[in-house]
Structures are given as structure tokens and as C-alpha cells.
Design a protein around this motif. Structure first.
Motif, PDB file in Angstrom:
ATOM      1  N   LEU A  53      15.856  20.802   5.505  1.00  0.00           N
ATOM      2  CA  LEU A  53      16.558  22.057   5.236  1.00  0.00           C
ATOM      3  C   LEU A  53      17.899  21.857   4.535  1.00  0.00           C
ATOM      4  O   LEU A  53      18.307  22.716   3.733  1.00  0.00           O
ATOM      5  CB  LEU A  53      16.774  22.816   6.545  1.00  0.00           C
ATOM      6  CG  LEU A  53      15.501  23.241   7.292  1.00  0.00           C
ATOM      7  CD1 LEU A  53      15.854  23.963   8.576  1.00  0.00           C
ATOM      8  CD2 LEU A  53      14.611  24.105   6.408  1.00  0.00           C
ATOM      9  N   LEU A  54      18.596  20.770   4.819  1.00  0.00           N
ATOM     10  CA  LEU A  54      19.940  20.588   4.281  1.00  0.00           C
ATOM     11  C   LEU A  54      19.986  19.770   2.993  1.00  0.00           C
ATOM     12  O   LEU A  54      20.982  19.818   2.270  1.00  0.00           O
ATOM     13  CB  LEU A  54      20.842  19.925   5.336  1.00  0.00           C
ATOM     14  CG  LEU A  54      20.995  20.685   6.658  1.00  0.00           C
ATOM     15  CD1 LEU A  54      21.939  19.945   7.588  1.00  0.00           C
ATOM     16  CD2 LEU A  54      21.483  22.108   6.413  1.00  0.00           C
ATOM     17  N   ILE A  55      18.929  19.005   2.722  1.00  0.00           N
ATOM     18  CA  ILE A  55      18.941  18.161   1.514  1.00  0.00           C
ATOM     19  C   ILE A  55      17.824  18.553   0.561  1.00  0.00           C
ATOM     20  O   ILE A  55      18.061  18.837  -0.618  1.00  0.00           O
ATOM     21  CB  ILE A  55      18.833  16.672   1.892  1.00  0.00           C
ATOM     22  CG1 ILE A  55      20.032  16.259   2.757  1.00  0.00           C
ATOM     23  CG2 ILE A  55      18.761  15.806   0.645  1.00  0.00           C
ATOM     24  CD1 ILE A  55      20.007  14.817   3.186  1.00  0.00           C
ATOM     25  N   GLN A  56      16.585  18.591   1.073  1.00  0.00           N
ATOM     26  CA  GLN A  56      15.480  18.845   0.155  1.00  0.00           C
ATOM     27  C   GLN A  56      15.493  20.271  -0.387  1.00  0.00           C
ATOM     28  O   GLN A  56      15.277  20.482  -1.585  1.00  0.00           O
ATOM     29  CB  GLN A  56      14.144  18.562   0.844  1.00  0.00           C
ATOM     30  CG  GLN A  56      12.969  18.620  -0.125  1.00  0.00           C
ATOM     31  CD  GLN A  56      11.685  19.005   0.554  1.00  0.00           C
ATOM     32  OE1 GLN A  56      11.629  19.145   1.763  1.00  0.00           O
ATOM     33  NE2 GLN A  56      10.637  19.200  -0.232  1.00  0.00           N
ATOM     34  N   VAL A  57      15.717  21.247   0.483  1.00  0.00           N
ATOM     35  CA  VAL A  57      15.705  22.641   0.025  1.00  0.00           C
ATOM     36  C   VAL A  57      16.751  22.889  -1.068  1.00  0.00           C
ATOM     37  O   VAL A  57      16.440  23.507  -2.097  1.00  0.00           O
ATOM     38  CB  VAL A  57      15.898  23.599   1.219  1.00  0.00           C
ATOM     39  CG1 VAL A  57      16.099  25.031   0.731  1.00  0.00           C
ATOM     40  CG2 VAL A  57      14.692  23.533   2.151  1.00  0.00           C
ATOM     41  N   PHE A  89      10.565  11.232  -1.225  1.00  0.00           N
ATOM     42  CA  PHE A  89      10.014  12.588  -1.133  1.00  0.00           C
ATOM     43  C   PHE A  89      11.128  13.630  -1.149  1.00  0.00           C
ATOM     44  O   PHE A  89      11.025  14.659  -1.828  1.00  0.00           O
ATOM     45  CB  PHE A  89       9.184  12.712   0.146  1.00  0.00           C
ATOM     46  CG  PHE A  89       8.578  14.068   0.345  1.00  0.00           C
ATOM     47  CD1 PHE A  89       7.412  14.425  -0.311  1.00  0.00           C
ATOM     48  CD2 PHE A  89       9.173  14.996   1.192  1.00  0.00           C
ATOM     49  CE1 PHE A  89       6.847  15.671  -0.129  1.00  0.00           C
ATOM     50  CE2 PHE A  89       8.618  16.245   1.377  1.00  0.00           C
ATOM     51  CZ  PHE A  89       7.460  16.586   0.714  1.00  0.00           C
ATOM     52  N   VAL A  90      12.195  13.367  -0.407  1.00  0.00           N
ATOM     53  CA  VAL A  90      13.307  14.318  -0.369  1.00  0.00           C
ATOM     54  C   VAL A  90      13.975  14.414  -1.739  1.00  0.00           C
ATOM     55  O   VAL A  90      14.253  15.516  -2.236  1.00  0.00           O
ATOM     56  CB  VAL A  90      14.319  13.902   0.713  1.00  0.00           C
ATOM     57  CG1 VAL A  90      15.587  14.746   0.619  1.00  0.00           C
ATOM     58  CG2 VAL A  90      13.699  14.047   2.095  1.00  0.00           C
ATOM     59  N   PHE A  91      14.220  13.268  -2.377  1.00  0.00           N
ATOM     60  CA  PHE A  91      14.855  13.291  -3.696  1.00  0.00           C
ATOM     61  C   PHE A  91      13.971  13.967  -4.736  1.00  0.00           C
ATOM     62  O   PHE A  91      14.475  14.647  -5.645  1.00  0.00           O
ATOM     63  CB  PHE A  91      15.170  11.863  -4.132  1.00  0.00           C
ATOM     64  CG  PHE A  91      15.695  11.761  -5.535  1.00  0.00           C
ATOM     65  CD1 PHE A  91      17.001  12.121  -5.835  1.00  0.00           C
ATOM     66  CD2 PHE A  91      14.880  11.314  -6.571  1.00  0.00           C
ATOM     67  CE1 PHE A  91      17.480  12.035  -7.126  1.00  0.00           C
ATOM     68  CE2 PHE A  91      15.352  11.226  -7.862  1.00  0.00           C
ATOM     69  CZ  PHE A  91      16.665  11.584  -8.144  1.00  0.00           C
ATOM     70  N   ALA A  92      12.647  13.795  -4.602  1.00  0.00           N
ATOM     71  CA  ALA A  92      11.719  14.383  -5.574  1.00  0.00           C
ATOM     72  C   ALA A  92      11.644  15.888  -5.463  1.00  0.00           C
ATOM     73  O   ALA A  92      10.903  16.523  -6.226  1.00  0.00           O
ATOM     74  CB  ALA A  92      10.325  13.788  -5.405  1.00  0.00           C
ATOM     75  N   GLY A  93      12.410  16.492  -4.545  1.00  0.00           N
ATOM     76  CA  GLY A  93      12.495  17.943  -4.527  1.00  0.00           C
ATOM     77  C   GLY A  93      12.990  18.513  -5.841  1.00  0.00           C
ATOM     78  O   GLY A  93      12.662  19.649  -6.199  1.00  0.00           O
ATOM     79  N   LEU A  94      13.789  17.724  -6.582  1.00  0.00           N
ATOM     80  CA  LEU A  94      14.227  18.149  -7.917  1.00  0.00           C
ATOM     81  C   LEU A  94      13.031  18.387  -8.833  1.00  0.00           C
ATOM     82  O   LEU A  94      12.948  19.410  -9.520  1.00  0.00           O
ATOM     83  CB  LEU A  94      15.151  17.097  -8.521  1.00  0.00           C
ATOM     84  CG  LEU A  94      16.571  17.009  -7.959  1.00  0.00           C
ATOM     85  CD1 LEU A  94      17.268  15.763  -8.488  1.00  0.00           C
ATOM     86  CD2 LEU A  94      17.363  18.251  -8.336  1.00  0.00           C
ATOM     87  N   PHE A  95      12.088  17.436  -8.838  1.00  0.00           N
ATOM     88  CA  PHE A  95      10.908  17.569  -9.696  1.00  0.00           C
ATOM     89  C   PHE A  95      10.017  18.713  -9.210  1.00  0.00           C
ATOM     90  O   PHE A  95       9.436  19.434 -10.017  1.00  0.00           O
ATOM     91  CB  PHE A  95      10.122  16.256  -9.710  1.00  0.00           C
ATOM     92  CG  PHE A  95      10.894  15.095 -10.248  1.00  0.00           C
ATOM     93  CD1 PHE A  95      10.915  14.819 -11.604  1.00  0.00           C
ATOM     94  CD2 PHE A  95      11.629  14.281  -9.408  1.00  0.00           C
ATOM     95  CE1 PHE A  95      11.633  13.757 -12.112  1.00  0.00           C
ATOM     96  CE2 PHE A  95      12.351  13.215  -9.895  1.00  0.00           C
ATOM     97  CZ  PHE A  95      12.356  12.950 -11.246  1.00  0.00           C
ATOM     98  N   SER A  96       9.910  18.847  -7.889  1.00  0.00           N
ATOM     99  CA  SER A  96       9.096  19.930  -7.344  1.00  0.00           C
ATOM    100  C   SER A  96       9.623  21.290  -7.794  1.00  0.00           C
ATOM    101  O   SER A  96       8.862  22.135  -8.277  1.00  0.00           O
ATOM    102  CB  SER A  96       9.101  19.836  -5.813  1.00  0.00           C
ATOM    103  OG  SER A  96       8.424  20.930  -5.252  1.00  0.00           O
ATOM    104  N   GLY A  97      10.941  21.508  -7.657  1.00  0.00           N
ATOM    105  CA  GLY A  97      11.512  22.788  -8.061  1.00  0.00           C
ATOM    106  C   GLY A  97      11.428  23.023  -9.556  1.00  0.00           C
ATOM    107  O   GLY A  97      11.150  24.152  -9.998  1.00  0.00           O
ATOM    108  N   TYR A  98      11.625  21.958 -10.352  1.00  0.00           N
ATOM    109  CA  TYR A  98      11.614  22.124 -11.810  1.00  0.00           C
ATOM    110  C   TYR A  98      10.232  22.552 -12.308  1.00  0.00           C
ATOM    111  O   TYR A  98      10.101  23.532 -13.051  1.00  0.00           O
ATOM    112  CB  TYR A  98      12.043  20.831 -12.480  1.00  0.00           C
ATOM    113  CG  TYR A  98      11.948  20.874 -13.987  1.00  0.00           C
ATOM    114  CD1 TYR A  98      12.952  21.467 -14.747  1.00  0.00           C
ATOM    115  CD2 TYR A  98      10.847  20.342 -14.647  1.00  0.00           C
ATOM    116  CE1 TYR A  98      12.867  21.523 -16.128  1.00  0.00           C
ATOM    117  CE2 TYR A  98      10.748  20.393 -16.024  1.00  0.00           C
ATOM    118  CZ  TYR A  98      11.758  20.980 -16.767  1.00  0.00           C
ATOM    119  OH  TYR A  98      11.659  21.036 -18.137  1.00  0.00           O
ATOM    120  N   PHE A  99       9.206  21.825 -11.928  1.00  0.00           N
ATOM    121  CA  PHE A  99       7.868  22.131 -12.432  1.00  0.00           C
ATOM    122  C   PHE A  99       7.358  23.450 -11.871  1.00  0.00           C
ATOM    123  O   PHE A  99       6.693  24.207 -12.575  1.00  0.00           O
ATOM    124  CB  PHE A  99       6.909  20.989 -12.091  1.00  0.00           C
ATOM    125  CG  PHE A  99       7.018  19.812 -13.009  1.00  0.00           C
ATOM    126  CD1 PHE A  99       6.284  19.768 -14.175  1.00  0.00           C
ATOM    127  CD2 PHE A  99       7.868  18.764 -12.717  1.00  0.00           C
ATOM    128  CE1 PHE A  99       6.378  18.687 -15.035  1.00  0.00           C
ATOM    129  CE2 PHE A  99       7.980  17.679 -13.562  1.00  0.00           C
ATOM    130  CZ  PHE A  99       7.240  17.633 -14.734  1.00  0.00           C
TER     131      PHE A  99
END
Length: 725
Positions: free
Chosen positions: A520-524, A449-459
């Protein structure tokens, strides 16, 4: 540089393959490391927690005041004394595990008839709590060689044996004399360790069984062991006789003195604990299959799993045929019919205008030139004239929806959850996530879930740019905080209630700080990076049609488009696909906490069919909406895709009322809160899938439509040009 000889290159390739093979053998799947024991080698026994199917509250074993407290002594040469906490991963902490070393001494191959552990002195308040825990059917979980202590069962025909994780804290029976319930605590444990010889020497443990028994404190030996360990004996009743003199003094001269007064007057109950250990060789069970006994009781549901798959495939196939009919006959048929009509209309216009040059050649040339000019300027508009339904929305179908600043973050969060769910199912099917990897499902899920923040921000960023938004940093902040922030706040509030109950289900404060740091320090930052790529670096998704300046007036809509009933009815179809498999998921999640859900292969197939069904339902609903000349399909497609979450939550309510026996306000609050959170996750995921499917469908339909119209207009124009003298 001279070329390497062929023989030397072959040797190098062989060396590379050998190194690759070595790396493959060195690859470690969590929970699959084999521990071998030699005779007279200590076998650590770890204590964990107590749990119940009737409540969501768990308690650490050593937090119970009526069990033997840890002495702090080390056993078997271990550098750690009893009561030492074992390092836990994030998933173990979140699921309420509190694993510690114990004073039980197990020596490989050495049977122990009886060994006294301690004598616990229990007060009235502690006796009352023990009775309450027994009433709520609590079970104890111990661990040996990563195997939970199990209660062994045999089928009626005695053909199979299976395990249920944990063993009873005690039991309840009705007194034949008074008719009142009596509670007995299990204070003697017969531990059976099943082993088999390893191929390269040593012994491996393939089974861990615990047979608890309640034995009275009377008539024991000097060492604290009962005289008859394996014979029927009177149990140890959790009862302290009331101090009548103290009660009469407390209540004065009243004629009635309540004997069930629970005031702590200093009276105690002695509970002696003891255990027996037996090692038994087991040749029928391989070490790699030692977890199968925990799943044997679920094998009867295999046929039901297949029926669930067949049911989902039938529903998905019917919907798929409907979508094909919409695409091949309705949509393409309308386009083809309109294109041919446009061509015939232009032929008629050409023939009409060929009659006019009979009076004046110059006038005819001017008329022909005027026809060509009008055809070039209004080719797109004429293609949509004299039509009805979805074809009238060419100027409004891609109009930016209301509250698009919220829709983009929701779609981004849905993509994040979709990536996490896909990764968890794939790893579970491959065997990486398995019951022996304790807490691995939650730990890996949090990491994904934390790593998938990349996909969340992109889309989210790219969709926001497509909507024409300019404050992309604000959109990034909303995406990074919206769903994780709401989930964290809910968990924190629930944690306050659980803290008040002194339950191990409560998340420690240090773990909450660690979760906050992950967020806050990784996902954001990952969401920010993905949003930067999606908004700044990537181009917005292109739309085949331009949006008109004035919105089109929407005609009166049918009832299913005016009320929430339409999306709810559409959501019942994906729920029907998932319903049968939900029976097993809920049973293992809520009713049988001691069991392990293992049929991820079936769940993966049902999940794929579910997503396909969501796509089909959303496409059909979107097409129906466009046919009603309603261009507000953006939010409607998202709601339709996620509407089956409402049915799942309604099923949770039904399951709570008719299937569960949960008691207490806190346990009820935890059940409905976690059910709501799970349904919200599901709704975001399926809503995002439905939205993207509808978006792709609309873009494809109108792009194909525009291409066919342009081709028809060009053909008609060529005919006109060749007809003019």
C-alpha cells in the motif's frame, strides 16, 4: 582555465581506474563473504527447523518439546545466549526459517569424543507427536558457516560423494516379536567439520556433515555420555509403558483395557542428548566450490536438460516457419494480389472511359473528372472491396473489446510479473542469487515486483487510454489492487490454517503487516506514477484504420473458436516446450525440499524459447481467427497466450496423485493453493506476452496492408489522369 598537461591527465585517469578497481573489489555478492577461523576459535552452530517431503508444514527446532531447550547461556565469548533469534530477511521468514543460536560448542581444530547436552523429559503427548513426525519422515536443519548440516552419501561405485541437506529426526522399524512398528529418535549427533587452509592464513569451512544415531538411555556414564559412542548399540525407542492400574481404574471392570490410551497420566520418558565433534582437513574442495556437493546428485540430469532445450527449439522452429509462411506468402501475397488487381481494375475503367469522349469532348472531360473524384474519396474503401477473410475486418478489427476496463489491468499486472521473472532469472544466472544467499530469491523477487509497479501502471494506463477510457484513476486503483490484493487475501486465509497447526510455515503477523505496507505504501504509489505517465503524459497507441460505426456481423465460427477447446489445444504447445524442465522444478520444489535448484542457465534458455513459442502460437491463432471474420481477438489472444497454465495445473494434479506422498488436509490445501497461485502468475505473464504479440501483429498487418493499397490506388489514379484528353 588552462588545459591540464597530458602527463597530469594520464595520472588522473590512472587514479580513476585504481578507484574503480577498488570499488569493484569492494562489491559484495550476498552469501559470498569468506569467514576465516583460527585454531581454538569458536564456530557457532545455529539450529533452524525440521521439514519433510511428505508435508508442507515445518516447525522451528526449539518448538519441539522433545529436544533440548535452549539454556540461555552464551558460549565462546558470544554476547548472545542460546535461543537468541538471528535476524532474517523477508525471504527466510516466508520460507519458514527460524534460525536461533544453540548450546552446541564447536572449537576450531578441537575434536570432542562425546559431550552431553541435556536430558529431556517427554510426556505421552509429546512422544506421540515425535512418533508422528518420524512417520512423516521429518529431517532437521542446522547451520554452520552458512552451510546446512548435510547427510553424506556415496555413489555405488564410490567414485563421488554428495550431500543432502538435513538429517533424519529418527527412524521406524517393525518389531520382529510383535510385528508392530517401533519408533526410535536420534539422540546422539556426530558432527564433522571439513576445513582447508586459506591462502592468506586461517581456516575456511568447506563441509558440514551430521551423522545422527539413536542410543538407549541405559548404561551411560556419569556425565551422560554413552559408554560406546561409535559401536552398534540399542536405540532409544519412543515408548512409555501404560499404567495398567490407572487404566483399570479408568475403564472400571471391563475385560478389555486398551494399552494405547494416550491420556496424559504424568508419565515421562527421559531422552539424553549428546554429540561428538571432529574436524577433518579437506584439500580437494575449494571454498568457492563447497556448494557443489549439494548439487552432485543432480548432475545425471544434464543430458535431460539438453534434451529439453532441443525439444523446445524444434517446436519453436516449426512454429516459426509457420509464422513466416503466414507473413511472407499468405499476408503479403494477398496484399500484393489485391493491389495488382486494384491497379488492373482501374486500368480497365480508364480504358472504358476513354471511349466515351468520341461523342462529346465536354462529356468526356466530365466523366474523367468524375473518375478522379471518386478515386480520391474512396481509395481506402475500394482497396478492401471484393475481398474475403481477414481483409473484410478493416472497419472492426480495432473495435474496443468488451470489459476493456479489466483487460488493461491484467496486461499491466502481466508486465509487472514479466519484469520480476526476467530480473530473477538474470540475477540467478549471474550468480547473485544462489543457495548461500538464504531467502534471497524470494526477497529479491518481492523487491522487483514492488518496483515493477511502475511498468504495471504505465502499460495499464496507456492501453486504457488507447481503449478510449476516461476514468484513469479508477483503472490505476484496479491495477494496483487486483492481483496483489487477491494474492494477499489467499495467503492470509491459508495462513490461518497454518497458524492453527503451530507451524513455522505460518507467516508472523508482523511480516504480514510489513507486506501490507510494501503493497500500500510503496507499490500503489509506483503504480499511480506509472499510470500517470502512461495515460496523461504518453499518447495512445495509434491504429492504422478507423473503426466503423456499425459492428460487422460475425459469421458462424468453427468449433475451435466457439469453445474453450481451441485455446486449450493451443496452450498444449507451450506446455510441451516447458514440460521436461518442469520435472526438475517440481522435484526440487515439492519432492526434494532439501535440495537446491541450480540449473538456472537451462531454465533461462527454456524460458526464452517458451516466450517465443507463446508469441508464435498466439500469432497463428489470431490470424486463424481473423480469417474466420471474427474481430474479437483481444481477449482471445490473452487467453490463448496464458492457456498453457491450465495444462500446468493439470500436471500439478497428476503430480500430487502419482508422485507425492502428501498427507493431511492442511498440507493438501497448501499444495493446491500455492500451485493455483503459481499457475495464475504464469498465466498472467504468458497471457500478456501473447496479447502484446497479437496486438503488434494486427497493427503491423493492417498498416502494411493500407500502405500497399494506397500505393496501388495512386498508381491507378495517375494512369487515369494521363488517359483523359
Amino acid at each position: 582555465m588552462k588545459s591540464m598537461p597530458l602527463g597530469m591527465r594520464a595520472h588522473h585517469w590512472a587514479l580513476y581506474l585504481l578507484l574503480l578497481a577498488c570499488n569493484a573489489w569492494a562489491f559484495y555478492i550476498p552469501g559470498y563473504s569468506v569467514t576465516k577461523y583460527n585454531d581454538d576459535q569458536p564456530v557457532p552452530l545455529l539450529v533452524n527447523k525440521i521439514f519433510s517431503d511428505h508435508t508442507q508444514l515445518q516447525y522451528a527446532y526449539f518448538d519441539l518439546p522433545f529436544v533440548c531447550p535452549p539454556s540461555g547461556r552464551s558460549h565462546g565469548g558470544s554476547p548472545f545466549g542460546s535461543g537468541q533469534s538471528i535476524s532474517l530477511n523477508l525471504g527466510e521468514v516466508l520460507r519458514g526459517d527460524r534460525i536461533m543460536t544453540s548450546d552446541f560448542q564447536l572449537i576450531m581444530g578441537k575434536n570432542v569424543e562425546c559431550q552431553s547436552l541435556c536430558t529431556a523429559k517427554v510426556s505421552r503427548a509429546d512422544v506421540k507427536w515425535a512418533r508422528q513426525l518420524i512417520e512423516e519422515n521429518y529431517a532437521i536443519e542446522w547451520i554452520v558457516d552458512n552451510l546446512p548440516g548435510a547427510t553424506s552419501f556415496v555413489t555405488v561405485d564410490r567414485s563421488r560423494r554428495y550431500y543432502a541437506s538435513g538429517f533424519k529426526l529418527g527412524y521406524r522399524e517393525i518389531s520382529p516379536a510383535t510385528g508392530q512398528p517401533r519408533y526410535f529418535i536420534n539422540n546422539h549427533f556426530t558432527i564433522v567439520i571439513r576445513w582447508r587452509s586459506a591462502s592468506d592464513g586461517g581456516k575456511v569451512i568447506v563441509g558440514f556433515e551430521v551423522y545422527p544415531k539413536s542410543i538407549s538411555a541405559d548404561g551411560r556414564k556419569d556425565d551422560g555420555c554413552p559408554k560406546a559412542v561409535h559401536k552398534d548399540s540399542e536405540g532409544l525407542c519412543l515408548y512409555i509403558a501404560p499404567d495398567m492400574a490407572h487404566l483399570k481404574e479408568k475403564y472400571g471392570g471391563l475385560s478389555y483395557v486398551p494399552e494405547d490410551d494416550e491420556e496424559d497420566d504424568g508419565a515421562t520418558l527421559d531422552i539424553p542428548y549428546s554429540y561428538s565433534v571432529y574436524f577433518r582437513e579437506e584439500k580437494k574442495i575449494e571454498w568457492a566450490n563447497r556448494w557443489d556437493l549439494y548439487f552432485t546428485n543432480q548432475e545425471g540430469g544434464s543430458m535431460t536438460h539438453w534434451l529439453a532445450i532441443v525439444n523446445s527449439l524444434i517446436i519453436s522452429t516449426v512454429l516459426g516457419v509457420t509464422v513466416l509462411v503466414i507473413w511472407s506468402r499468405t499476408v503479403q501475397g494477398d496484399i500484393k494480389g489485391r493491389g495488382d488487381g486494384a491497379m488492373e481494375e482501374r486500368k480497365m475503367k480508364g480504358q472504358t472511359r476513354r471511349k466515351r469522349p468520341q461523342d462529346s469532348k465536354n462529356e468526356g472531360l466530365l466523366e474523367g473528372a468524375d473518375v478522379e473524384h471518386n478515386a480520391d474519396l474512396s481509395s481506402d474503401e475500394e482497396g478492401f472491396e471484393d475481398t474475403s477473410g481477414w481483409k473484410l475486418l478493416h472497419g472492426d478489427v480495432f473495435r474496443v473489446p468488451a470489459y476493456n476496463g479489466l483487460l488493461a489491468p491484467l496486461v499491466g499486472s502481466g508486465m509487472q510479473l514479466l519484469f520480476m521473472a526476467t530480473g530473477l532469472l538474470a540475477l540467478s544466472c549471474l550468480g547473485v542469487l544462489n543457495p548461500s544467499f538464504r531467502g534471497g530469491f524470494v526477497s529479491v523477487g518481492m523487491g522487483l515486483f514492488v518496483f515493477a509497479g511502475l511498468f504495471s501502471g504505465y502499460f495499464s494506463g496507456r492501453l486504457y487510454k488507447t481503449f478510449g477510457g476516461s476514468a484513469w484513476r479508477k483503472n490505476t486503483l484496479i491495477t494496483a489492487i487486483l492481483f496483489p490484493g487477491l494474492a494477499f487475501c489467499l495467503v492470509f486465509i491459508l495462513n490461518l490454517f497454518v497458524w492453527a497447526q503451530a507451524s513455522s510455515t505460518a507467516i508472523p503477523f508482523s511480516t504480514l503487516v510489513a507486506l501490507l505496507a510494501l503493497w500500500l505504501l510503496i507499490q500503489v504509489p509506483l503504480v499511480y506514477l506509472g499510470s500517470y505517465v502512461g495515460y496523461v503524459r504518453a499518447s495512445p497507441w495509434e491504429h492504422p484504420l478507423q473503426t466503423s460505426a456499425i459492428p460487422r456481423q460475425i459469421p458462424p465460427q468453427p468449433w475451435y473458436l466457439r469453445s474453450p477447446a481451441g485455446p486449450l489445444l493451443a496452450g498444449s504447445i507451450p506446455f510441451a516446450v516447458l514440460f521436461i524442465e518442469l520435472l526438475f522444478v517440481f522435484k526440487n520444489l515439492w519432492q526434494d525440499k532439501s535440495g537446491y535448484y541450480y540449473v538456472f542457465g537451462f531454465l533461462s534458455v527454456v524460458s526464452v524459447v517458451l516466450l517465443v513459442t507463446v508469441v508464435e502460437v498466439t500469432v497463428i491463432a489470431t490470424y486463424s481467427q481473423l480469417c474466420s471474420e471474427n474481430y474479437h481477438w483481444w481477449w482471445q489472444s490473452f487467453v490463448t497466450g496464458g492457456s498453457s497454465a491450465c495444462w500446468i495445473f493439470a500436471y500439478c494434479i497428476w503430480y500430487y496423485m502419482f508422485k507425492l506422498h502428501i498427507t493431511g488436509f492442511v498440507s493438501t490445501l497448501l499444495f493446491f493453493s500455492y500451485s493455483f497461485l503459481a499457475c495464475a502468475v504464469y498465466g498472467l505473464l504468458t497471457g500478456t506476452v501473447g496479447f502484446l504479440a497479437a496486438y503488434a501483429f494486427v497493427r503491423r498487418v493492417y498498416r502494411y496492408d493500407l500502405a500497399r493499397i494506397s500505393c496501388s490506388v495512386k498508381t491507378g489514379t495517375d494512369y487515369i489522369e494521363t488517359s483523359v484528353p
